[in-house]
Each structure stands twice: as C-alpha cells, then as structure tokens.
Design a protein around this motif. Structure first.
Motif, PDB file in Angstrom:
ATOM      1  N   SER A   1      -7.320   6.457  -1.934  1.00 54.35           N
ATOM      2  CA  SER A   1      -8.582   6.248  -1.150  1.00 54.35           C
ATOM      3  C   SER A   1      -9.610   5.889  -2.068  1.00 54.35           C
ATOM      4  CB  SER A   1      -8.709   7.301  -0.006  1.00 54.35           C
ATOM      5  OG  SER A   1      -7.807   7.720   0.527  1.00 54.35           O
ATOM      6  N   LYS A   2     -10.029   4.679  -2.541  1.00 49.77           N
ATOM      7  CA  LYS A   2     -11.046   4.532  -3.552  1.00 49.77           C
ATOM      8  C   LYS A   2     -12.284   4.760  -3.007  1.00 49.77           C
ATOM      9  CE  LYS A   2      -9.225   0.620  -3.690  1.00 49.77           C
ATOM     10  NZ  LYS A   2      -8.358  -0.503  -4.346  1.00 49.77           N
ATOM     11  N   GLU A   3     -12.432   4.648  -1.569  1.00 48.83           N
ATOM     12  CA  GLU A   3     -13.845   4.879  -0.973  1.00 48.83           C
ATOM     13  C   GLU A   3     -14.469   6.380  -1.214  1.00 48.83           C
ATOM     14  OE1 GLU A   3     -11.290   3.046   0.429  1.00 48.83           O
ATOM     15  OE2 GLU A   3     -12.051   1.498   1.766  1.00 48.83           O
TER      16      GLU A   3
ATOM     17  N   VAL B   1      -3.707   6.336  -7.989  1.00 48.88           N
ATOM     18  CA  VAL B   1      -2.463   5.667  -7.584  1.00 48.88           C
ATOM     19  C   VAL B   1      -2.879   4.159  -7.638  1.00 48.88           C
ATOM     20  CG1 VAL B   1      -1.430   5.346  -5.385  1.00 48.88           C
ATOM     21  CG2 VAL B   1      -1.534   7.457  -6.117  1.00 48.88           C
ATOM     22  N   ASP B   2      -4.099   3.872  -7.209  1.00 44.56           N
ATOM     23  CA  ASP B   2      -4.577   2.177  -7.308  1.00 44.56           C
ATOM     24  C   ASP B   2      -3.946   1.665  -8.453  1.00 44.56           C
ATOM     25  OD1 ASP B   2      -5.807   0.005  -6.570  1.00 44.56           O
ATOM     26  OD2 ASP B   2      -7.866   0.701  -6.876  1.00 44.56           O
ATOM     27  N   SER B   3      -3.398   0.444  -8.337  1.00 41.83           N
ATOM     28  CA  SER B   3      -2.638  -0.040  -9.568  1.00 41.83           C
ATOM     29  C   SER B   3      -3.490  -0.256 -10.803  1.00 41.83           C
ATOM     30  CB  SER B   3      -1.827  -1.343  -9.008  1.00 41.83           C
ATOM     31  OG  SER B   3      -2.904  -2.174  -8.752  1.00 41.83           O
ATOM     32  N   GLU B   4      -4.628  -0.898 -10.479  1.00 41.41           N
ATOM     33  CA  GLU B   4      -5.544  -1.164 -11.663  1.00 41.41           C
ATOM     34  C   GLU B   4      -5.983   0.235 -12.513  1.00 41.41           C
ATOM     35  OE1 GLU B   4      -5.947  -1.986  -8.644  1.00 41.41           O
ATOM     36  OE2 GLU B   4      -5.772  -4.234  -8.782  1.00 41.41           O
ATOM     37  N   ALA B   5      -6.267   1.351 -11.525  1.00 40.13           N
ATOM     38  CA  ALA B   5      -6.651   2.757 -12.152  1.00 40.13           C
ATOM     39  C   ALA B   5      -5.361   3.266 -12.787  1.00 40.13           C
ATOM     40  CB  ALA B   5      -6.934   3.562 -11.197  1.00 40.13           C
TER      41      ALA B   5
ATOM     42  N   MET C   1     -14.934  -7.026  -2.588  1.00 42.05           N
ATOM     43  CA  MET C   1     -15.512  -5.881  -2.614  1.00 42.05           C
ATOM     44  C   MET C   1     -14.496  -4.911  -3.213  1.00 42.05           C
ATOM     45  SD  MET C   1     -18.135  -4.052  -1.489  1.00 42.05           S
ATOM     46  CE  MET C   1     -19.099  -4.914  -0.129  1.00 42.05           C
ATOM     47  N   ASN C   2     -13.262  -4.936  -2.808  1.00 44.70           N
ATOM     48  CA  ASN C   2     -12.239  -4.231  -3.425  1.00 44.70           C
ATOM     49  C   ASN C   2     -12.517  -4.016  -5.064  1.00 44.70           C
ATOM     50  OD1 ASN C   2      -9.839  -2.355  -3.158  1.00 44.70           O
ATOM     51  ND2 ASN C   2      -8.770  -4.170  -4.469  1.00 44.70           N
ATOM     52  N   LYS C   3     -12.594  -5.151  -5.827  1.00 42.46           N
ATOM     53  CA  LYS C   3     -12.744  -5.235  -7.315  1.00 42.46           C
ATOM     54  C   LYS C   3     -14.082  -4.405  -7.690  1.00 42.46           C
ATOM     55  CE  LYS C   3      -9.800  -6.244  -8.475  1.00 42.46           C
ATOM     56  NZ  LYS C   3      -8.403  -5.662  -8.653  1.00 42.46           N
TER      57      LYS C   3
ATOM     58  N   PHE D   1     -15.242  -1.997  -5.924  1.00 45.31           N
ATOM     59  CA  PHE D   1     -14.722  -0.367  -5.745  1.00 45.31           C
ATOM     60  C   PHE D   1     -14.185  -0.086  -7.021  1.00 45.31           C
ATOM     61  CE2 PHE D   1     -14.907  -0.519  -0.631  1.00 45.31           C
ATOM     62  CZ  PHE D   1     -16.210  -0.624  -0.598  1.00 45.31           C
ATOM     63  N   GLU D   2     -12.922  -0.690  -7.506  1.00 42.78           N
ATOM     64  CA  GLU D   2     -12.137  -0.290  -8.497  1.00 42.78           C
ATOM     65  C   GLU D   2     -13.057  -0.327  -9.869  1.00 42.78           C
ATOM     66  OE1 GLU D   2      -8.290  -2.394  -6.776  1.00 42.78           O
ATOM     67  OE2 GLU D   2      -8.981  -3.204  -8.522  1.00 42.78           O
ATOM     68  N   VAL D   3     -14.144  -1.022 -10.035  1.00 40.76           N
ATOM     69  CA  VAL D   3     -15.091  -0.584 -11.254  1.00 40.76           C
ATOM     70  C   VAL D   3     -15.694   0.629 -11.056  1.00 40.76           C
ATOM     71  CG1 VAL D   3     -16.991  -1.347 -12.373  1.00 40.76           C
ATOM     72  CG2 VAL D   3     -15.322  -3.223 -11.690  1.00 40.76           C
TER      73      VAL D   3
HETATM   74 MG    MG Z   1      -6.178  -2.074  -6.814  1.00 36.72          MG
END
Ligand code: MG
Length: 375
Positions: free
Chosen positions: A115-117, A139-143, A205-207, A209-211
């Motif tokens: 839950s990146k939010e 868990v997020d694939s990039e992180a 927006m998701n990207k 959030f990932e930054v």
């Molecule tokens: Mg991701």
C-alpha cells in the motif's frame, strides 16, 4: 512457521499473496484475513486457510456476517497487533492502509508493504518508526528491485533509477487522451493489478507515488531519484553507485515474485513463477526519458511531496476520488490531473506529524474533490 496477516486479502495483491502461501504450506500459517466488500471471496479464503482472525466492512461496523468459520472478527488494528502475527502483508488500497500500517510497525511486526499510499501520506511518521527499529519489506516491484540491488552494498549510492512502463497511452497522441475510456485505461500492457493502481499507472500518478515511496524507504534525496520509461517491464529498477556502476534487477512482470521475496526475506526460495524466464526471448530492452507533458500527474505528485506537510495526503485523497469518478464515467481521463491540482492548490497544509492531521487533510480533500466535480 511464520504467522501471516493479510490486509486487503480479496484484492489483487492479497490474492497473489495467498497463491504464494498456497505453494509453501509448510512455511506459513494464515492468522488473519482482512477483506472489505467482497464477502463471497473472503468466505472462500476463510474456508481454505482457516484464519483465527477475520475483518471486513461488516465486522468493522460491529456485526459478524455468517460463513466466516470459527474466526474471531476483529478490527484491522487489532489484527495487526495480535501476538500470533509475525508478518503483516499490507495490501489495502488507498489511504485506508495508513492507520493499520502504523499500528503494525508500532507493534514491531514485519510489514510487507504494497500500500504505497500509506508511505505517500504518512512518510514522515513511518520513517520515524523505521528509525526506531521497525522493518518494512517492500512489495511494490520497483521498490523491491531497488531493495534487492542495495543488498550487500554500503552507502555509496549515487542514484536510484525507477522504471515505468508508461502505461497503455505511451504512444497515444496527447490530443486524444481526453476521450480515453475506463476500459482502455484498465488494459495495462504488462502488469495485472487492481483497478485504482492500473489507472494510476496510466496517468503515471503511480510512478510519482513510487518516487515518494523510494525517498522514504531508502532515505534518498529527491534529486537522486530518476524515472526512466522502460516499456517491456523486465528491468524493475536500477541503482547507480558512485563508481559509475549500475545494478539492475530483472524478472518476469509477475507480482508473485516480489511478494515471495518479501515473505521469505532474507532467504531466496525456488519459485513456480519466475523459473524458466528466458532472456533470449525478450529480444530487446529499451529505455527512454519521460515526456512530462504527457503525464501531468507525475509532476503533481512530486510537487506535493516536496511541499511536504499534508499536501501528499490531500493529493492521495483527491486522486482516489478522481480515479473513482473516472471509472464511473463521471470524469474524463485528462480531468483527473485537473481535479487533483485544483484540490491541492486550495489545500492549506498543516504539519503532518500526527495521524489525526493527515486523516483530517484526507477527509477535507475527499470532500472538496467531490464538491468540485459536482458529484
Ligand atoms: Mg510498482
């Protein structure tokens, strides 16, 4: 056996977590399952995994619907601090994940965070818990990719490079974006995910959030995090070191891989999902820079994060409302950034040093976004 609680068990990440657990029955015991509205699926999961604790929309409101086995109904906050729980998989969509994430970290449970939010809204609060000894397993694939690249390394990191597929509209003329439909936005070229995050991936927006997620998880300054478009979604992210060396993590675009890595960390286990991935069949890996004009949500996210305070919470809430309205065909695709920007511009940020301040900003922005959209 690790005792696991899955919050958001009926969502995409929750279901894929249960697939991983199903393939390693001797390693995990499912102690708690938290769903929300999808009671039919939650019942099926309870029947198969026999959790001691269960939570859903009805139980949060104080009633116990039938068909949930012998499980005790609890709130998400009670579930994550239960003594039998060792690891919490946090896969609740949107801002609802923040409170249970903080509770799990304060109870010093391992938190496998999807839950990146939660990090976007409450980055500072979560970072404080991490500094005090709490552990997040990305868990997020990039992180997860960055986490894997940093493994065994020291402090000599020059940059984090987060990859982005660019979503389904990477090549669509910008003038045509106003008329794209929810069906088109939900047709992601490389990943299978829940609806909210799939739309956030189309707007990027998701990207953003990932930054923000990477900034807090890896304590990296904003100017040392870069995003590169990589349409194949095979390189999940990279780390550049001070000597000019880059390390990348590559795998099939399958969320069960980062989920399994987090569940077993620090061990790597054989996997049904990643083995047999043939690099010679990929053909080509390409990278390009991001066209910011095409993806205004990306800049909105970074501006809110760098402004700090409760701006990121207002951003998250406004985005959730905007994406919901888009999926209901009440808002156009290019009106998502317009609405989010209007809400964030009007927001008067306070400090974000308590959960109450963040949730107040969330409630305000949610209400304001609905009013502005005339919904
Ligand atoms: Mg991701």
């Amino acid at each position: 056996m690790k005792g696991i609680a899955i919050l958001g068990s009926t969502g995409s990440i929750g279901c894929q977590t249960l697939e991983v657990i199903r393939s390693f029955p001797q390693h995990f015991s499912v102690v708690g399952l938290g769903g929300w509205r999808n009671l039919a699926l939650l019942r099926k999961q309870v029947e198969e995994f026999h959790p001691a604790l269960v939570s859903c929309q009805e139980t949060e409101r104080g009633s116990a619907p039938p068909g949930l086995g012998n499980a005790t109904t609890v709130t998400l906050e009670e579930m994550v601090s239960h003594p039998q729980v060792d690891l919490v998989v946090m896969a609740v969509a949107g801002p609802a994940g923040l409170l249970p994430t903080l509770q799990a970290l304060r109870s010093r449970k391992l938190v496998a965070l999807a839950s990146k939010e939660a990090l976007v809204m409450g980055g500072q609060l979560i970072a404080q818990e991490m500094e005090a000894g709490a552990t997040i397993l990305p868990v997020d694939s990039e992180a997860s990719a960055i986490w894997q690249c940093l493994r065994g390394e020291g402090q000599e990191v020059a940059r984090l490079i987060i990859t982005a597929s660019g979503g389904p509209f990477r090549k669509r003329p910008i003038s045509e974006l106003a008329s794209v439909t929810p069906e088109e936005a939900l047709n992601h070229p490389t990943w299978r995910m829940g609806k909210k995050i799939t739309v956030d991936s189309a707007t990027l927006m998701n990207k953003g959030f990932e930054v923000i997620e990477a900034h807090w998880l890896f304590q990296t300054p904003w100017d040392r995090i870069q995003v590169a478009l990589h349409p194949q979604s095979i390189v999940h992210s990279l780390v550049e070191f001070q000597d000019g060396t880059l390390k990348a993590q590559l795998a099939a675009p399958d969320m069960r891989l980062p989920i399994q890595y987090a569940l077993f960390y620090p061990k790597r286990m054989p996997s049904q999902w990643g083995n047999g991935f043939d690099i010679t069949r990929i053909g080509q890996l390409s990278f390009e820079s991001l066209n910011r004009e095409r993806y205004p949500c990306f800049d909105l996210a970074l501006e809110a994060a760098q402004a700090g305070g409760t701006y990121p919470a207002a951003l998250c809430a406004a985005d959730e409302v905007a994406v919901g309205l888009f999926l209901e065909r009440k808002l156009g695709f290019t009106e998502i950034p317009t609405l989010v920007q209007k809400v964030v511009d009007e927001h008067r940020s306070g400090s974000a040093t308590s959960l109450e301040q963040i949730m107040d900003a969330d409630a305000w922005a949610r209400r304001r976004a609905l009013e502005m959209a005339g919904a």
